[in-house]
Write a protein that holds these residues in place. Structure first.
Motif, short mmCIF file in Angstrom:
data_model
loop_
_atom_site.label_atom_id
_atom_site.label_comp_id
_atom_site.label_asym_id
_atom_site.label_seq_id
_atom_site.Cartn_x
_atom_site.Cartn_y
_atom_site.Cartn_z
N ALA A 40 78.29 60.43 24.41
CA ALA A 40 77.41 60.81 23.30
C ALA A 40 76.29 59.79 23.13
CB ALA A 40 78.22 60.94 22.01
N ALA A 41 76.60 58.52 23.28
CA ALA A 41 75.57 57.48 23.16
C ALA A 41 74.51 57.64 24.24
CB ALA A 41 76.21 56.10 23.24
N GLY A 42 74.94 58.06 25.43
CA GLY A 42 73.98 58.25 26.51
C GLY A 42 73.07 59.44 26.32
N ARG A 43 73.44 60.31 25.36
CA ARG A 43 72.63 61.52 25.10
C ARG A 43 72.00 61.47 23.71
NH1 ARG A 43 74.57 66.05 24.64
NH2 ARG A 43 73.00 67.18 25.84
N ARG A 44 71.80 60.26 23.19
CA ARG A 44 71.26 60.12 21.85
C ARG A 44 69.81 60.57 21.76
NH1 ARG A 44 72.40 54.81 21.08
NH2 ARG A 44 74.53 55.32 20.44
N ASP A 45 69.05 60.45 22.84
CA ASP A 45 67.62 60.78 22.85
C ASP A 45 67.43 62.30 22.75
OD1 ASP A 45 64.93 61.04 23.27
OD2 ASP A 45 64.92 60.22 25.30
N PRO A 46 66.74 62.79 21.71
CA PRO A 46 66.53 64.25 21.59
C PRO A 46 65.76 64.83 22.77
CG PRO A 46 65.99 63.12 19.53
CD PRO A 46 66.19 62.06 20.56
N ALA A 47 64.85 64.06 23.35
CA ALA A 47 64.10 64.55 24.50
C ALA A 47 65.01 64.77 25.70
CB ALA A 47 62.98 63.57 24.86
N LEU A 48 65.98 63.89 25.88
CA LEU A 48 66.94 64.05 26.97
C LEU A 48 67.78 65.30 26.75
CD1 LEU A 48 68.54 63.05 29.45
CD2 LEU A 48 69.96 61.73 27.88
N ARG A 49 68.29 65.48 25.54
CA ARG A 49 69.10 66.67 25.26
C ARG A 49 68.29 67.94 25.47
NH1 ARG A 49 70.50 63.67 20.67
NH2 ARG A 49 69.43 65.17 19.33
N ILE B 237 90.51 62.74 28.74
CA ILE B 237 89.19 62.37 28.20
C ILE B 237 89.42 61.62 26.89
CG2 ILE B 237 86.96 63.20 27.38
CD1 ILE B 237 87.27 63.71 30.31
N GLY B 238 89.38 60.30 26.94
CA GLY B 238 89.63 59.49 25.76
C GLY B 238 88.44 59.42 24.82
N TRP B 239 88.69 58.96 23.60
CA TRP B 239 87.63 58.88 22.60
C TRP B 239 86.52 57.91 23.01
CZ3 TRP B 239 85.42 61.68 19.31
CH2 TRP B 239 84.65 61.15 18.26
N SER B 240 86.88 56.81 23.65
CA SER B 240 85.86 55.85 24.09
C SER B 240 84.94 56.49 25.14
CB SER B 240 86.51 54.59 24.66
OG SER B 240 87.34 54.89 25.77
N TYR B 241 85.51 57.32 26.00
CA TYR B 241 84.72 58.04 27.01
C TYR B 241 83.75 59.00 26.33
CZ TYR B 241 83.92 60.58 31.44
OH TYR B 241 83.36 61.16 32.55
N VAL B 242 84.25 59.72 25.33
CA VAL B 242 83.39 60.67 24.60
C VAL B 242 82.26 59.92 23.89
CG1 VAL B 242 83.32 62.32 22.69
CG2 VAL B 242 85.22 62.37 24.32
N LYS B 243 82.59 58.82 23.23
CA LYS B 243 81.56 58.07 22.51
C LYS B 243 80.49 57.53 23.45
CE LYS B 243 84.16 55.19 20.19
NZ LYS B 243 84.50 54.09 19.23
N ARG C 255 76.45 64.48 18.58
CA ARG C 255 77.29 63.32 18.27
C ARG C 255 78.66 63.51 18.91
NH1 ARG C 255 76.40 66.32 13.63
NH2 ARG C 255 78.27 67.15 12.58
N ALA C 256 79.42 62.45 18.92
CA ALA C 256 80.71 62.46 19.62
C ALA C 256 81.65 63.51 19.04
CB ALA C 256 81.35 61.07 19.54
N ASP C 257 81.63 63.72 17.73
CA ASP C 257 82.55 64.68 17.10
C ASP C 257 82.35 66.09 17.63
OD1 ASP C 257 83.75 62.75 15.60
OD2 ASP C 257 82.53 63.10 13.81
N SER C 258 81.12 66.45 17.95
CA SER C 258 80.85 67.80 18.46
C SER C 258 80.91 67.87 19.98
CB SER C 258 79.47 68.29 17.98
OG SER C 258 78.45 67.38 18.34
N LEU C 259 80.71 66.73 20.64
CA LEU C 259 80.76 66.70 22.10
C LEU C 259 82.19 66.67 22.62
CD1 LEU C 259 79.20 66.47 24.80
CD2 LEU C 259 79.20 63.97 24.46
#
Length: 286
Positions: free
Chosen positions: A195-204, A186-192, A168-172
């Motif tokens: 994080a959204a782009g890495r939501r898929d567990p298979a991708l991570r 690196i702004g918060w919107s960039y981080v979010k 999630r964004a808080d840990s990324l």
């Protein structure tokens, strides 16, 4: 690669990455016997009569990381952005080691409709660009490496592992802020968005496996310094002196014929932090 030490991995990867220097890859080569990736995504934009530019991003990035450069550079030349396996629009899959990744990138590169181009790579993409230039020298008019991997063993393994496992964004976010000299870049919107782009567990999981194959135990398991010595096309290395991911002093391994641009108060992402200074260096290429 199980059971081999870092020195053995480095020697093996360097030899294999430099293999097949002139033979075209007519089909995607087999990689890991279990679930290899499919054809890679190539985002092509721009147009004009100047030589095309091919760009390769780094680990955990994608084609959008080049946006600040691709738009101005695309006004008078085609710009092709290759996305690595398990990144962006490219498919997931298992890559055995750096040599396999080079062969796969070479297949994608060979599929781009251009006889000659300028080649640009960032971080891991820099090492891959260097390997492509070593094996496809007649197609490369110039080579630009931005904070490239492959010129020394050290890398911030904690940051790589932290970004790979973040769910999630808080840990990324705290790890992403290590990418730039100014954490506020690196702004918060960039981080979010990241994080959204890495939501898929298979991708991570796929990205983590790739990172472990390339940087086992927090070490760069490939050495491209010999390839850099062999090149005779115009080559430039760009690096930030406050890079917290890969030591900028690796640039000092470059031979005399390589141009160096070392920027103060810049971190691992010069093309993101100071695009207004990087773009002219690329725009001057014919």
């Amino acid at each position: 690669m199980t059971g081999t030490g870092p020195a053995a991995r480095i020697q093996k990867s360097d030899v294999l990455a430099a293999a097949d220097a002139t033979a075209p890859d007519s089909a995607a080569p087999p990689l890991h016997p279990e679930n290899p990736p499919g054809p890679l995504s190539v985002l092509s934009t721009g147009g004009g009569d100047r030589l095309p530019m091919v760009m390769i991003h780094g680990l955990l990035a994608d084609a959008s990381g080049w946006d600040k450069l691709a738009k101005p550079l695309g006004r008078d030349r085609p710009v092709h952005r290759i996305e690595l396996p398990c990144h962006g629009r490219s498919p997931l899959g298992r890559v055995a080691d750096f040599a396999d990744l080079v062969r796969y990138l070479r297949h994608a590169f060979d599929g781009i409709d251009t006889e000659r181009c300028h080649l640009v790579g960032h971080s891991l993409g820099g090492a891959l660009a260097l390997a492509l230039a070593d094996t496809r020298p007649r197609r490369i008019a110039s080579l630009t490496l931005i904070a490239p991997a492959g010129l020394g063993p050290e890398i911030n393994g904690d940051a790589v592992a932290g970004m790979c496992r973040a769910t999630r964004a808080d840990s990324l976010g705290p790890w992403m802020k290590r990418l730039t000299a100014d954490p506020d870049a690196i702004g918060w919107s960039y981080v979010k968005a990241a994080a959204a782009g890495r939501r898929d567990p298979a991708l991570r999981a796929a990205q983590s496996a790739l990172a472990d194959a390339l940087f086992p135990d927090g070490v760069q398991a490939f050495d491209m310094r010999a390839a850099l010595e062999r090149l005779d096309m115009p080559t430039r290395i760009i690096w930030g002196r406050e890079d917290h991911m890969i030591p900028w002093r690796h640039a000092l391994h470059a031979p005399d014929h390589v141009a160096l641009n070392l920027f103060r108060a810049v971190g691992h992402m010069p093309h993101y932090e100071i695009p207004e200074q990087i773009e002219p260096l690329l725009a001057q290429l014919p």
